[in-house]
Design a protein around this motif. Structure first.
Motif, PDB file in Angstrom:
ATOM      1  N   PHE A  47      -2.008  18.787  -0.997  1.00 15.13           N
ATOM      2  CA  PHE A  47      -0.646  19.303  -1.069  1.00 15.13           C
ATOM      3  C   PHE A  47      -0.596  20.602  -1.877  1.00 15.13           C
ATOM      4  CE2 PHE A  47       3.547  19.526  -3.111  1.00 15.13           C
ATOM      5  CZ  PHE A  47       4.387  19.407  -2.015  1.00 15.13           C
ATOM      6  N   TYR A  48      -1.112  20.573  -3.099  1.00 13.71           N
ATOM      7  CA  TYR A  48      -0.985  21.724  -3.986  1.00 13.71           C
ATOM      8  C   TYR A  48      -1.902  22.888  -3.603  1.00 13.71           C
ATOM      9  CZ  TYR A  48       2.134  19.078  -6.959  1.00 13.71           C
ATOM     10  OH  TYR A  48       3.200  18.360  -7.436  1.00 13.71           O
ATOM     11  N   ASN A  49      -2.934  22.643  -2.807  1.00 12.95           N
ATOM     12  CA  ASN A  49      -3.811  23.719  -2.350  1.00 12.95           C
ATOM     13  C   ASN A  49      -3.359  24.310  -1.023  1.00 12.95           C
ATOM     14  OD1 ASN A  49      -5.695  23.847  -4.499  1.00 12.95           O
ATOM     15  ND2 ASN A  49      -6.608  21.953  -3.767  1.00 12.95           N
ATOM     16  N   PRO A 107      16.376  17.522  -7.465  1.00 13.12           N
ATOM     17  CA  PRO A 107      14.926  17.310  -7.383  1.00 13.12           C
ATOM     18  C   PRO A 107      14.526  16.639  -6.062  1.00 13.12           C
ATOM     19  CG  PRO A 107      15.731  16.652  -9.535  1.00 13.12           C
ATOM     20  CD  PRO A 107      16.930  16.947  -8.698  1.00 13.12           C
ATOM     21  N   PHE A 108      15.379  15.756  -5.571  1.00  9.94           N
ATOM     22  CA  PHE A 108      15.081  15.042  -4.326  1.00  9.94           C
ATOM     23  C   PHE A 108      15.145  15.981  -3.129  1.00  9.94           C
ATOM     24  CE2 PHE A 108      17.030  12.174  -7.404  1.00  9.94           C
ATOM     25  CZ  PHE A 108      15.946  11.342  -7.647  1.00  9.94           C
ATOM     26  N   GLN A 109      16.130  16.881  -3.116  1.00 13.66           N
ATOM     27  CA  GLN A 109      16.224  17.866  -2.040  1.00 13.66           C
ATOM     28  C   GLN A 109      15.024  18.811  -2.074  1.00 13.66           C
ATOM     29  OE1 GLN A 109      20.073  19.331  -3.290  1.00 13.66           O
ATOM     30  NE2 GLN A 109      21.051  18.543  -1.424  1.00 13.66           N
ATOM     31  N   GLY A 110      14.641  19.220  -3.269  1.00 14.29           N
ATOM     32  CA  GLY A 110      13.483  20.094  -3.412  1.00 14.29           C
ATOM     33  C   GLY A 110      12.214  19.426  -2.900  1.00 14.29           C
ATOM     34  N   ALA A 111      12.019  18.176  -3.277  1.00 10.70           N
ATOM     35  CA  ALA A 111      10.843  17.440  -2.810  1.00 10.70           C
ATOM     36  C   ALA A 111      10.862  17.291  -1.297  1.00 10.70           C
ATOM     37  CB  ALA A 111      10.792  16.074  -3.488  1.00 10.70           C
ATOM     38  N   GLU A 112      12.031  16.979  -0.756  1.00 12.19           N
ATOM     39  CA  GLU A 112      12.152  16.823   0.698  1.00 12.19           C
ATOM     40  C   GLU A 112      11.795  18.124   1.416  1.00 12.19           C
ATOM     41  OE1 GLU A 112      15.611  15.866   3.979  1.00 12.19           O
ATOM     42  OE2 GLU A 112      15.815  14.992   1.981  1.00 12.19           O
ATOM     43  N   ARG A 113      12.270  19.231   0.908  1.00 11.11           N
ATOM     44  CA  ARG A 113      11.965  20.525   1.530  1.00 11.11           C
ATOM     45  C   ARG A 113      10.472  20.826   1.473  1.00 11.11           C
ATOM     46  NH1 ARG A 113      16.809  24.877   0.358  1.00 11.11           N
ATOM     47  NH2 ARG A 113      18.475  23.509   1.078  1.00 11.11           N
ATOM     48  N   LEU A 114       9.869  20.579   0.311  1.00 11.18           N
ATOM     49  CA  LEU A 114       8.436  20.841   0.180  1.00 11.18           C
ATOM     50  C   LEU A 114       7.618  19.925   1.093  1.00 11.18           C
ATOM     51  CD1 LEU A 114       8.178  21.405  -3.657  1.00 11.18           C
ATOM     52  CD2 LEU A 114       7.683  23.084  -1.867  1.00 11.18           C
ATOM     53  N   LEU A 115       8.017  18.684   1.190  1.00 11.48           N
ATOM     54  CA  LEU A 115       7.295  17.767   2.074  1.00 11.48           C
ATOM     55  C   LEU A 115       7.431  18.169   3.547  1.00 11.48           C
ATOM     56  CD1 LEU A 115       8.023  14.394   0.288  1.00 11.48           C
ATOM     57  CD2 LEU A 115       5.813  15.554   0.468  1.00 11.48           C
ATOM     58  N   LYS A 116       8.606  18.652   3.936  1.00  8.81           N
ATOM     59  CA  LYS A 116       8.779  19.148   5.312  1.00  8.81           C
ATOM     60  C   LYS A 116       7.895  20.360   5.570  1.00  8.81           C
ATOM     61  CE  LYS A 116      13.413  17.542   6.448  1.00  8.81           C
ATOM     62  NZ  LYS A 116      14.810  17.913   6.715  1.00  8.81           N
ATOM     63  N   PHE A 175       5.144  21.067   4.086  1.00 12.96           N
ATOM     64  CA  PHE A 175       3.766  20.571   4.116  1.00 12.96           C
ATOM     65  C   PHE A 175       3.440  19.914   5.452  1.00 12.96           C
ATOM     66  CE2 PHE A 175       0.651  17.168   3.074  1.00 12.96           C
ATOM     67  CZ  PHE A 175      -0.405  17.986   2.732  1.00 12.96           C
ATOM     68  N   LYS A 176       4.347  19.103   5.945  1.00 16.47           N
ATOM     69  CA  LYS A 176       4.112  18.400   7.216  1.00 16.47           C
ATOM     70  C   LYS A 176       3.989  19.371   8.382  1.00 16.47           C
ATOM     71  CE  LYS A 176       6.518  14.158   5.951  1.00 16.47           C
ATOM     72  NZ  LYS A 176       7.704  13.323   6.208  1.00 16.47           N
TER      73      LYS A 176
END
Length: 66
Positions: free
Chosen positions: A28-30, A52-61, A63-64
């Motif tokens: 994820f971080y690389n 924080p939850f919206q931020g995580a959701e955006r980053l996970l999207k 990444f996917k």
């Protein structure tokens, strides 16, 4: 199953999951897209533009789809 065998199985499961988590975090971080967006989203969370939850959701999207 005796105490030693039970404890050994718990340790094996722990290390399996820990290894998976470590590998997922490293991947994820690389990821170049995450490297580019992480600080932007962190700032949005710190300034209350995103939760924080919206931020995580955006980053996970991101990444996917990268």
């Amino acid at each position: 199953m005796n105490h030693f065998e039970n404890n050994r199985k718990k340790q094996a499961k722990y290390w399996l999951l820990a290894s998976i988590n470590q590998g997922l975090q490293a991947t994820f971080y690389n990821n170049e897209a995450i490297k580019k967006e992480l600080s932007i989203i962190e700032e949005a969370v710190l300034s209350s533009e995103l939760s924080p939850f919206q931020g995580a959701e955006r980053l996970l999207k991101i990444f996917k789809h990268s």
